[in-house]
Design a protein around this motif. Structure first.
Motif, short mmCIF file in Angstrom:
data_model
loop_
_atom_site.label_atom_id
_atom_site.label_comp_id
_atom_site.label_asym_id
_atom_site.label_seq_id
_atom_site.Cartn_x
_atom_site.Cartn_y
_atom_site.Cartn_z
N ARG A 167 -7.27 18.47 -3.59
CA ARG A 167 -8.14 19.52 -4.15
C ARG A 167 -9.57 19.40 -3.62
O ARG A 167 -10.52 19.47 -4.38
CB ARG A 167 -8.19 19.46 -5.67
CG ARG A 167 -6.99 20.07 -6.27
CD ARG A 167 -7.15 20.55 -7.68
NE ARG A 167 -5.86 21.13 -8.02
CZ ARG A 167 -4.84 20.41 -8.48
NH1 ARG A 167 -4.97 19.14 -8.72
NH2 ARG A 167 -3.69 20.99 -8.71
N ASP B 127 -2.71 24.59 -5.05
CA ASP B 127 -3.70 25.63 -5.36
C ASP B 127 -4.99 25.41 -4.56
O ASP B 127 -6.08 25.72 -5.01
CB ASP B 127 -4.00 25.67 -6.85
CG ASP B 127 -4.43 24.32 -7.40
OD1 ASP B 127 -4.35 23.31 -6.66
OD2 ASP B 127 -4.84 24.26 -8.57
N TRP B 128 -4.84 24.83 -3.37
CA TRP B 128 -6.03 24.57 -2.57
C TRP B 128 -5.89 25.16 -1.18
O TRP B 128 -4.91 24.85 -0.53
CB TRP B 128 -6.30 23.06 -2.48
CG TRP B 128 -7.65 22.81 -1.93
CD1 TRP B 128 -7.97 22.61 -0.62
CD2 TRP B 128 -8.87 22.79 -2.65
NE1 TRP B 128 -9.31 22.45 -0.49
CE2 TRP B 128 -9.90 22.56 -1.72
CE3 TRP B 128 -9.21 22.96 -4.01
CZ2 TRP B 128 -11.24 22.49 -2.09
CZ3 TRP B 128 -10.53 22.87 -4.37
CH2 TRP B 128 -11.54 22.64 -3.42
N ASP C 282 -6.37 28.13 -2.25
CA ASP C 282 -5.97 29.20 -3.14
C ASP C 282 -4.58 28.95 -3.67
O ASP C 282 -3.87 28.08 -3.18
CB ASP C 282 -6.01 30.55 -2.41
CG ASP C 282 -7.37 31.20 -2.54
OD1 ASP C 282 -7.91 31.20 -3.66
OD2 ASP C 282 -7.89 31.69 -1.51
N ARG C 283 -4.19 29.79 -4.60
CA ARG C 283 -2.91 29.58 -5.28
C ARG C 283 -1.70 30.04 -4.47
O ARG C 283 -0.58 30.02 -4.97
CB ARG C 283 -2.95 30.27 -6.64
CG ARG C 283 -3.91 29.55 -7.57
CD ARG C 283 -4.13 30.31 -8.84
NE ARG C 283 -4.75 29.43 -9.84
CZ ARG C 283 -5.10 29.82 -11.05
NH1 ARG C 283 -4.90 31.07 -11.43
NH2 ARG C 283 -5.64 28.97 -11.89
N ASP C 284 -1.95 30.46 -3.25
CA ASP C 284 -0.82 30.86 -2.40
C ASP C 284 -0.62 29.88 -1.24
O ASP C 284 0.00 30.23 -0.23
CB ASP C 284 -1.01 32.28 -1.86
CG ASP C 284 -2.28 32.41 -1.03
OD1 ASP C 284 -3.14 31.48 -1.08
OD2 ASP C 284 -2.43 33.44 -0.35
N PHE D 245 3.21 28.11 -10.88
CA PHE D 245 3.22 29.33 -10.05
C PHE D 245 3.42 30.57 -10.93
O PHE D 245 2.81 31.61 -10.73
CB PHE D 245 4.34 29.28 -9.01
CG PHE D 245 4.19 28.18 -8.00
CD1 PHE D 245 2.96 27.88 -7.46
CD2 PHE D 245 5.30 27.43 -7.59
CE1 PHE D 245 2.82 26.85 -6.52
CE2 PHE D 245 5.17 26.41 -6.67
CZ PHE D 245 3.92 26.12 -6.13
N TRP E 270 0.31 31.48 -12.60
CA TRP E 270 -0.66 32.07 -11.68
C TRP E 270 -0.29 33.51 -11.32
O TRP E 270 -1.12 34.28 -10.89
CB TRP E 270 -0.79 31.22 -10.41
CG TRP E 270 -1.26 29.83 -10.68
CD1 TRP E 270 -1.95 29.40 -11.78
CD2 TRP E 270 -1.08 28.67 -9.84
NE1 TRP E 270 -2.20 28.05 -11.68
CE2 TRP E 270 -1.69 27.58 -10.50
CE3 TRP E 270 -0.47 28.45 -8.59
CZ2 TRP E 270 -1.70 26.28 -9.96
CZ3 TRP E 270 -0.48 27.17 -8.06
CH2 TRP E 270 -1.09 26.10 -8.74
N TRP F 3 0.64 36.19 -6.03
CA TRP F 3 0.37 35.20 -4.97
C TRP F 3 1.52 35.11 -3.98
O TRP F 3 1.30 35.29 -2.77
CB TRP F 3 0.04 33.83 -5.58
CG TRP F 3 -1.27 33.82 -6.31
CD1 TRP F 3 -1.45 33.84 -7.66
CD2 TRP F 3 -2.59 33.85 -5.74
NE1 TRP F 3 -2.78 33.86 -7.96
CE2 TRP F 3 -3.52 33.85 -6.81
CE3 TRP F 3 -3.08 33.85 -4.43
CZ2 TRP F 3 -4.90 33.86 -6.61
CZ3 TRP F 3 -4.45 33.85 -4.23
CH2 TRP F 3 -5.35 33.85 -5.30
#
Ligand code: WT7
Length: 654
Positions: free
Chosen positions: A200, A341-342, A344-346, A370, A373, A377
């Motif tokens: 992260r 999630d680093w 971003d969450r995708d 997921f 979220w 994503w």
């Protein structure tokens, strides 16, 4: 046009009326390598033959004389055979035309990439094996590995295997103290670590923690440092060595050690019901046979697949299904260093698209994150390369199963919900993706060649309803012991019923068609975000703090983590319950064990409820914890059943 599910299957839908079941799509079924619906009964007719055939797919240096020697609870598989795990993961592919095939497609969290071919892996493993030899590592010596998810972790494991050294990988999220205890228990001679790793966007200061650990590990003679970043560190003269320098100076070829089938391959520590983690010992021939065969069978692995197991090498899933199984099978494996999630969450979905991942094996806790979220994503990416999905680590609740099936698998990919344990070494219960219908929430049936039943406390077979999971015949990748504690091995696993029956400590129920639904642990082991944590470990860590008189750790249902850790603590005279003390105690647990064990809540209470015999009434605490903290029930469909099983189990223990 690929055939689009979901389509209920007749045979089992009438047995499980309220539940939906899903058949693999005809397109998948038609192309699957295992299409024989009778494979289980065929294997059962001659189990030793089944496993001997599986072992025959590996390269042996000397054939075995006998498939199985079973002297309960001690098994020896492929007796007299000689084999080398690194040879099977590298050399044979280099010789068989796969020299230029990608073995590892690695991505670092900051976005850096490396692709290592089988030749490249072979070369690096050989060199590092020689480097370890130069540091004095000999066959049977233990080597501790404390690394981030970088290719050098795989190389280190295989280099140990090449020279017959026994590795013990310690997950990078464990604290310095946890590392120290594992090193000392295993008596490791060398520690392989890195300057750091990314998580992260932060740096995990591994070498810093390693230095702290090594101050109290008299057995360690050398420390090898992989340079992952350019993170500041202290290099101790003579003791510390840079990995890249060792590689530069090492000879190219190191002959693979012809290991006895029963020589230990690794020790992996896992939590049990006492404060002290158990060093689970796995050996070579049977283990390699089990993980190689199940990788091919369960994941329907084909030469063209891009296979991604998201587990860390620090857990057994990383050992069996990121390293030994898929590499022995010649797979192309994706390996990722960081968080999902680093930045971003995708991140996962971008990687699936980018590398054309065809098989994805991940954990329910990740799937539930997921889900939370949102489907937007994954929708941003083309996930059409995926053809099979896997789940491991805890029961997958039907809602998460359905979300995975629809939003990740596009209703086209079978899901294998794989039940197994650090101790089993290999997947034990799941569906065969080409032939078996899937039932969300139920893992499936025992794999071919295995004998598994649900028993009641008296050892009688349960055909419908809840009981305890038992493995009634030895299996090739089974644990061979607990490092340095053969008594604990016997009492923990083989003394619940008769001496030849393995007690898994999992509650389970079985449907008339043989499908097994797992209900969670019945002992004092928690499963927090797929990580196994012993309540006693947490309690011992806490009572070590001067403020703490008594501690009782429990798991309560958590929407994403499956279970969350809540600890009830009574304080010693002179300490006052404050928010500051609560957070200090949380930090204390992190220091003793690691961030994975940070309690969700610490409840400072005046007293703990006890039975007349002085045993803490955990069930009551669980009720309090569930009601007061979340007001929510566990994500398990059968929370009540498992609570009853636990209660019965605990009462039985008294
Ligand atoms: C415990 C073992 C298996 C590798 C990762 C965890 C639980 C694991 C499932 C599943 C229901 C599962 C069990 C088991 N578990 N997979 N598919 N369905 N429960 O290994 O840390 O040794 O933990 O994880 O409770 O006993 P581990």
């Amino acid at each position: 046009m690929p055939d689009m599910g979901p389509r209920p299957t007749e045979e089992i839908s009438d047995l499980l009326v309220e539940d939906r079941t899903f058949a693999p799509s005809p397109a998948f079924a038609k192309a699957a390598s295992m299409r024989d619906p009778d494979i289980r009964s065929k294997a059962a007719a001659d189990m030793e033959r089944f496993w001997a055939d599986a072992a025959g797919e590996l390269d042996w240096m000397r054939p075995w004389d006998k498939v199985l020697d079973w002297n309960p609870p001690n098994a020896r598989w492929f007796v007299g055979g000689r084999i080398n795990a690194s040879y099977n993961c590298c050399d044979r592919h280099v010789e068989n035309g796969m020299r230029n095939k990608a073995a590892i497609i690695w991505e670092g969290e900051p976005g850096d990439r490396r692709v290592i071919t089988y030749w490249g892996l072979y070369r690096e493993v050989n060199k590092f094996a020689n480097a370890l030899k130069d540091l004095g590592v000999k066959k049977g010596d233990r080597v501790a590995i404390y690394l981030p998810m970088i290719p050098e972790a795989v190389v280190s494991m295989l280099a140990c295997a090449r020279i017959g050294a026994v590795h013990t990988v310690v997950f990078g999220g464990f604290s310095a103290e946890a590392l120290r205890d594992r090193i000392n228990d295993a008596g490791a001679k060398v520690l392989i670590t890195a300057d750091g790793g990314y998580r992260r966007g932060q740096i995990l200061p591994l070498k810093h923690d390693a230095d702290y650990a090594v101050r109290e590990t008299p057995c360690i003679q050398h420390v090898v440092i992989v340079q992952r970043g350019n993170f500041p560190l202290r290099v101790v003269d003579k003791r510390d060595h840079w990995y890249h320098r060792l590689i530069q100076n090492a000879a190219n070829y190191c002959p693979p050690e012809p290991c006895d089938s029963e020589d230990p391959l690794y020790i992996l520590y896992t939590s049990g019901t006492t404060g002290k983690p158990k060093g689970i010992v796995h050996t070579t021939g049977g283990y390699m046979t089990g993980v190689h065969a199940t990788t091919k069978l369960v994941f329907d692995l084909k030469p063209t697949d891009v296979y991604w197991c998201t587990a860390d090498v620090g857990w057994v899933t990383g050992h069996s299904y990121l390293v030994y199984g898929p590499l022995a099978a010649g797979a192309t494996c994706v390996m990722y260093e960081g968080a999902p999630d680093w930045p971003d969450r995708d991140r996962f979905w971008g990687m699936v698209e980018e590398y054309g991942v065809t098989i994805l094996y991940t954990a329910p806790t990740a799937i539930r994150a997921f889900m939370k979220w949102g489907a937007d994503w994954p929708k941003k990416h083309d996930l059409s390369s995926l053809r099979l999905l896997g789940s491991v680590g805890e029961p997958i609740n039907p809602e998460a199963w359905m979300w995975y099936y629809e939003h990740i698998g596009g209703q086209r990919c079978p899901i294998v919900d794989t039940w197994w344990q650090t101790e089993t070494g290999m997947i034990m219960v799941t569906t065969l993706p080409g032939t078996d219908a899937m039932k969300p929430g139920a893992a499936g049936r025992p794999l071919p060649g295995l004998s598994i039943e649900v028993l009641n406390a008296a050892g009688e077979k349960v055909t419908i309803g809840g009981g305890l999971l038992a493995i009634t015949k030895p299996w090739p990748a089974m644990l061979r012991g607990i490092w340095g504690d053969s008594e604990r091995y016997r009492t923990q696993y083989w003394s619940k019923w008769d001496i030849g029956t393995y007690f898994a400590a999992d509650g389970a129920k079985v449907a008339p068609n043989g499908y097994i639904t797992f209900l969670g642990r019945v002992d004092d082991v928690l499963n927090v975000a797929g990580h196994r944590i012993g309540t006693m470990e947490i309690e011992s860590a806490l009572v070590d703090n001067p403020a703490v008189a008594e501690a009782a750790a429990i798991g309560i249902g958590h929407a994403i983590k499956g279970q969350a850790l809540v600890v009830f603590v009574t304080l010693k005279e002179g300490y006052r319950p404050t928010a500051t003390l609560e957070s200090e105690l949380k930090d204390h647990v992190v220091r003793k064990i690691g961030a994975i064990a940070r309690p969700e809540r610490i409840i400072l209470s005046a007293d703990l409820p006890k039975t007349r015999s002085g045993k803490i009434m955990r069930r009551l605490l669980r009720d309090i914890g569930e009601g007061r903290v979340l007001g929510d029930t566990t994500t398990l469909a059968d929370a009540e059943t498992v609570n009853h099983l636990k209660q019965a189990y605990e009462e039985g223990e008294e």
